[in-house]
Write a protein that holds these residues in place. Structure first.
Motif, PDB file in Angstrom:
ATOM      1  N   ALA A 321       0.914  -1.111  -0.160  1.00  0.00           N
ATOM      2  CA  ALA A 321      -0.030  -0.010   0.051  1.00  0.00           C
ATOM      3  C   ALA A 321       0.724   1.139  -0.138  1.00  0.00           C
ATOM      4  O   ALA A 321       1.520   1.538   0.979  1.00  0.00           O
ATOM      5  CB  ALA A 321      -0.754  -0.081   1.137  1.00  0.00           C
ATOM      6  N   THR A 322       0.978   1.971  -1.216  1.00  0.00           N
ATOM      7  CA  THR A 322       1.786   3.303  -1.340  1.00  0.00           C
ATOM      8  C   THR A 322       1.071   4.059  -2.018  1.00  0.00           C
ATOM      9  O   THR A 322       0.312   3.667  -3.042  1.00  0.00           O
ATOM     10  CB  THR A 322       3.241   2.794  -1.837  1.00  0.00           C
ATOM     11  N   THR A 323       1.473   5.374  -2.064  1.00  0.00           N
ATOM     12  CA  THR A 323       1.143   6.499  -2.630  1.00  0.00           C
ATOM     13  C   THR A 323       2.360   7.319  -3.120  1.00  0.00           C
ATOM     14  O   THR A 323       3.324   7.141  -2.659  1.00  0.00           O
ATOM     15  CB  THR A 323       0.171   7.282  -1.930  1.00  0.00           C
ATOM     16  N   ASP A 324       2.200   7.981  -4.304  1.00  0.00           N
ATOM     17  CA  ASP A 324       3.278   8.849  -4.797  1.00  0.00           C
ATOM     18  C   ASP A 324       2.613  10.165  -5.281  1.00  0.00           C
ATOM     19  O   ASP A 324       1.196  10.244  -5.745  1.00  0.00           O
ATOM     20  CB  ASP A 324       3.628   8.043  -5.977  1.00  0.00           C
ATOM     21  N   LEU A 359      10.678  20.578  -7.164  1.00  0.00           N
ATOM     22  CA  LEU A 359       9.756  19.463  -6.987  1.00  0.00           C
ATOM     23  C   LEU A 359       9.715  19.159  -5.666  1.00  0.00           C
ATOM     24  O   LEU A 359      11.031  19.013  -4.961  1.00  0.00           O
ATOM     25  CB  LEU A 359      10.564  18.295  -7.931  1.00  0.00           C
ATOM     26  N   ASN A 360       8.684  18.787  -5.230  1.00  0.00           N
ATOM     27  CA  ASN A 360       8.601  18.136  -3.698  1.00  0.00           C
ATOM     28  C   ASN A 360       8.030  16.958  -3.943  1.00  0.00           C
ATOM     29  O   ASN A 360       6.640  16.778  -4.418  1.00  0.00           O
ATOM     30  CB  ASN A 360       7.601  18.952  -2.839  1.00  0.00           C
ATOM     31  N   ARG A 361       8.576  15.740  -3.814  1.00  0.00           N
ATOM     32  CA  ARG A 361       8.035  14.390  -3.970  1.00  0.00           C
ATOM     33  C   ARG A 361       7.555  13.822  -2.516  1.00  0.00           C
ATOM     34  O   ARG A 361       8.633  13.499  -1.715  1.00  0.00           O
ATOM     35  CB  ARG A 361       8.716  13.490  -4.767  1.00  0.00           C
ATOM     36  N   ASN A 362       6.544  13.408  -2.417  1.00  0.00           N
ATOM     37  CA  ASN A 362       6.095  12.716  -1.074  1.00  0.00           C
ATOM     38  C   ASN A 362       5.556  11.179  -1.496  1.00  0.00           C
ATOM     39  O   ASN A 362       4.530  10.916  -2.060  1.00  0.00           O
ATOM     40  CB  ASN A 362       4.898  13.327  -0.382  1.00  0.00           C
ATOM     41  N   TYR A 363       6.542  10.063  -0.967  1.00  0.00           N
ATOM     42  CA  TYR A 363       6.154   8.731  -1.510  1.00  0.00           C
ATOM     43  C   TYR A 363       5.811   8.194  -0.285  1.00  0.00           C
ATOM     44  O   TYR A 363       6.602   8.106   1.054  1.00  0.00           O
ATOM     45  CB  TYR A 363       7.569   8.236  -2.036  1.00  0.00           C
ATOM     46  N   GLY A 364       4.532   7.891   0.124  1.00  0.00           N
ATOM     47  CA  GLY A 364       4.058   7.241   1.205  1.00  0.00           C
ATOM     48  C   GLY A 364       3.777   5.631   1.342  1.00  0.00           C
ATOM     49  O   GLY A 364       3.460   5.027   0.428  1.00  0.00           O
ATOM     50  N   ASP A 365       4.311   4.875   2.511  1.00  0.00           N
ATOM     51  CA  ASP A 365       4.045   3.673   2.617  1.00  0.00           C
ATOM     52  C   ASP A 365       2.590   3.757   3.777  1.00  0.00           C
ATOM     53  O   ASP A 365       3.026   4.200   4.860  1.00  0.00           O
ATOM     54  CB  ASP A 365       5.272   3.048   3.151  1.00  0.00           C
ATOM     55  N   SER A 366       1.777   3.240   3.230  1.00  0.00           N
ATOM     56  CA  SER A 366       0.579   2.981   4.422  1.00  0.00           C
ATOM     57  C   SER A 366       0.589   2.253   5.394  1.00  0.00           C
ATOM     58  O   SER A 366       0.273   2.456   6.504  1.00  0.00           O
ATOM     59  CB  SER A 366      -0.694   3.058   3.624  1.00  0.00           C
ATOM     60  N   PHE A 367       1.395   1.024   5.046  1.00  0.00           N
ATOM     61  CA  PHE A 367       1.614   0.169   6.072  1.00  0.00           C
ATOM     62  C   PHE A 367       2.274   0.458   7.114  1.00  0.00           C
ATOM     63  O   PHE A 367       2.430   0.504   8.352  1.00  0.00           O
ATOM     64  CB  PHE A 367       1.950  -1.272   5.686  1.00  0.00           C
ATOM     65  N   ALA A 368       3.700   0.954   6.809  1.00  0.00           N
ATOM     66  CA  ALA A 368       4.796   1.687   7.731  1.00  0.00           C
ATOM     67  C   ALA A 368       4.365   3.010   8.412  1.00  0.00           C
ATOM     68  O   ALA A 368       4.827   3.518   9.166  1.00  0.00           O
ATOM     69  CB  ALA A 368       6.074   1.787   6.813  1.00  0.00           C
ATOM     70  N   LYS A 369       3.407   3.671   7.586  1.00  0.00           N
ATOM     71  CA  LYS A 369       2.785   5.041   8.052  1.00  0.00           C
ATOM     72  C   LYS A 369       3.891   6.158   8.166  1.00  0.00           C
ATOM     73  O   LYS A 369       4.047   6.684   8.812  1.00  0.00           O
ATOM     74  CB  LYS A 369       2.213   4.705   9.516  1.00  0.00           C
TER      75      LYS A 369
END
Length: 695
Positions: A321-324, A359-369
């Motif tokens: 579960a990741t978002t970009d 550029l500001n990139r936010n790569y999110g891992d929902s499991f690791a929060k």
């Protein structure tokens, strides 16, 4: 005279075999006077050497086009890629970018909106269009580094010194609506203005099954265009443009089930806030030339993000579960000053530009929060000098020579402490010889050279420092930068019309070779991707493109456009060791055509039909997934009652399913992450009604 007449007939026959059936009365024909405004000199389309297509306001209305995606289907050797809420990345003759993620890309096909550089932002709106000019092939002399493969030049309607207002509205399926207002007026005999505003909204064409919503890929856009003209004196004219775009679209386009039903628990967004302005001064008081000075500025904030796993937490024990999210801030400044000889024999000018992209990139891992941030800054300055001259070798033979020398300087840095400076000179130009057979027919030979800048693979260098990527670190470190690319083009063309304008035809045959061809590659490890740009040894692109208009009857007009393209990659090996030499380039369909009929059934009733076909093509240079063939049918029935027009229309009336962006990898934990072709689909069948009123 006999030779000229014979060659004119042959030139027309090259493009069509239906001329013998054109029997309309010449007195009833509307003479085609299409003028290109994006060139140094405003000239007739049929007298400009080079493959240039023009889409008029009437062409846009004929297909009820509401966005650039709808318009581009009409043209041969023109394609686009989505990967966002709209088609934003353009390809001409098989050359062009298809996406922008971590690293800032350099466009092969630029976009100008009333002289303002919108490259990489796409064309946000067709609001108040006067015409759309499509320059195919290198246009370095006129446009510089952003036009290696071509340029898209959008021209909105000019202010006039009279009052007029028009209102239009549309309603369509998928809860779609469009409302626009255009008002023109003059304050005095010297000052006129034009204002155009538009709102578009739609639920989009996606059903999110997990969230039980049908609007996660929605459209919500507002556009404002203003133009001003001030006649300071007989010699000095000032023009100003102010454009505002507020785009708040959803982005939830890819499905694990490879259809229009998604499972995303965190659907993405595709937002843009754009403010652009331009000031142009034209002075004709000099004894030797007129001067044109244009200053433009653009500020764009974008928020582009997506649910990378295309699913929800808990879909499968092996799921992720990741978002970009990519937050970009762009600022462009440019100054173009040139002199144009009074007899139009030469043009000379300088061009300065400054661009900064944060550029500001936010790569999110929902499991690791956890959110893993990344920041980069790219500053670029360009300075160019250009010259173009025309020589009348004979009354009907003209030689045109153009040259542009351009220097760019880059300054790149990011949050991984990677810093890189770029500094290079580039040059391009053209040499053409045209023979004016008649006032309405010509043949030409053209040689041209285009270029685009190199850059840095910031993402690849950053990933090479990650211990998790030790197995591919050497491969990534070996590609810290990529070199500039050059494109050579040889072209032969015929532009012809019968004296009565019953048939107007343009055909061009070209051969292009790419040196240090920039290729987008991917390193794939499971569900993780690392993008990089590399230079293949070379590439080849050659083919034919044509546009024809035939007056079959006084009330019936046929429009027929077509193209054939062959492309190939040379000397490029993917990270997996696959040699792509000899394979077709990405987004380069080998055959396209468009047929349209305009039938004036009654004095106030008109039927328009359009059939558009595009052959399948590879989605990427680094894998072999392909788009299927596409055939679209568009219909429009309009009724004119004085100043009121009512229309019933349908785009993609046969409900064809076709892709506008595609990937090939494994992303579904339910089948063990087997590789599949995942596609973003173009719009399905659209049915709507519209009304417009002018007063």
């Amino acid at each position: 005279m006999r030779l000229k007449s014979a060659v004119s007939v042959i030139a027309v026959a090259v493009s069509t075999v239906v001329a013998p059936y054109a029997v309309a009365d010449a007195a009833e024909q509307a003479i085609e006077r299409l003028s290109i405004k994006g060139d140094f000199r405003q000239s007739s389309l049929n007298q400009l050497p080079g493959s240039v297509a023009l889409i008029s306001e009437q062409d846009i209305k004929r297909q009820h086009a509401q966005h650039l995606d709808d318009v581009l289907q009409q043209l041969g050797n023109v394609n686009f890629a989505a990967g966002a809420s709209r088609g934003r990345y353009l390809q001409m003759r098989g050359i062009g970018e298809r996406s922008e993620f971590v690293d800032s890309i350099n466009p092969s096909v630029g976009v100008l909106v009333d002289g303002i550089d919108y490259s990489l932002l796409g064309l946000p709106s067709l609001l108040d269009a006067q015409q759309l000019e499509v320059f195919r092939g290198p246009e370095a002399t006129r446009f510089g580094a952003n036009a290696m493969a071509g340029m898209l030049n959008f021209v909105s309607s000019e202010p006039v010194f009279e009052q007029s207002t028009s209102l239009s509205a549309s309603l369509a399926n998928y809860s779609s609506n469009q409302l626009s207002l255009v008002h023109n007026n003059s304050v005095s005999e010297q000052f006129a203005f034009r204002l155009a505003a538009e709102h578009q909204s739609s639920d989009g064409f996606i059903n999110n099954q997990f969230l039980n919503r049908d609007d996660t890929n929605n459209i919500d856009e507002n556009h404002l265009h203003t133009k001003f003209r001030y006649l300071v004196s007989e010699q000095l004219t000032l023009d100003a443009v102010l454009n505002l775009h507020d785009i708040n679209n959803g982005y939830d386009a890819f499905s694990l089930d490879r259809n229009r039903t998604t499972l995303s628990d965190e659907p993405g967004q595709d937002n843009q806030d754009i403010a652009a302005a331009m000031l142009k001064a034209r002075y004709t008081g000099w004894q030797f030339a007129e001067s044109v000075t244009q200053f433009s500025v653009l500020h764009a904030d974008s928020d582009y993000g997506f649910d990378e796993d295309w699913s929800f937490q808990g879909i499968h024990p092996d799921g992720y579960a990741t978002t970009d999210q990519y937050l970009r801030e762009r600022q462009n400044y440019s100054l173009d000053h040139r002199f144009v000889a009074l007899d139009q024999s030469w043009v000379s000018g300088v061009y300065l530009s400054s661009q900064e992209t944060d550029l500001n990139r936010n790569y999110g891992d929902s499991f690791a929060k956890e959110i893993y941030p990344f920041f980069s800054e790219l500053k670029r300055q360009n300075i160019a000098w250009y010259l173009e001259s025309q020589h009348q070798l004979a009354p009907d033979v003209k030689l045109t020579a153009g040259l542009r020398a351009e220097r760019y300087q880059d300054d790149y840095q990011d949050s991984n402490l990677i810093m890189q400076d770029g500094d290079d000179w580039m040059w391009g130009g053209k040499l053409s010889l045209d023979y004016q057979l008649t006032p309405q027919s010509m043949v030409y030979l053209l040689g041209s050279r285009g270029y685009k800048v190199g850059g840095i693979n910031g993402e690849a260098l950053a990933k090479a420092m990650d211990p998790k990527n030790s197995s591919i670190a050497d491969f990534l470190k070996a590609r810290p930068t990529f070199s500039p690319e050059t494109l050579w083009n040889a072209e032969f063309g015929v532009k012809a019309a019968t004296a009565e304008q019953m048939l107007v035809s343009r055909v061009a045959a070209f051969y292009m070779w790419r040196d240090d061809m920039q290729v987008n590659g991917w390193v794939n490890r499971g569900t993780k991707f690392i993008g990089y740009l590399s230079n293949a040894g070379s590439g080849r692109n050659y083919g034919i493109e044509m546009e024809n208009r035939l007056q079959l009857l006084p009330t019936l007009t046929l429009f027929a456009n077509a193209s054939v393209l062959h492309s190939e990659i040379r000397d490029f090996v993917t990270e997996q060791g696959i040699d792509q030499t000899g394979r077709e380039q990405a987004h380069a369909p080998d055959f396209q055509y468009s047929l349209a009929l305009e039938w004036a059934m009654l004095d106030n009733l008109q039927l328009n039909t359009g059939l558009q076909h595009k052959a399948g093509y590879f989605y990427s240079d680094s894998h072999s997934a392909k788009a299927d063939n596409m055939t679209l049918l568009n219909l429009k029935l309009s009724y004119q009652l004085d100043a009121l027009e009512l229309a019933l229309w349908s785009r993609n009336a046969l409900d064809e399913e076709y892709g506008v962006r595609g990937f090939y990898f494994g992303n579904d934990p339910r089948d063990g992450y087997q590789d599949h072709v995942y596609e973003q689909f173009g719009e399905p069948r659209r049915v709507g009604v519209s009304a417009s009123y002018q007063f």
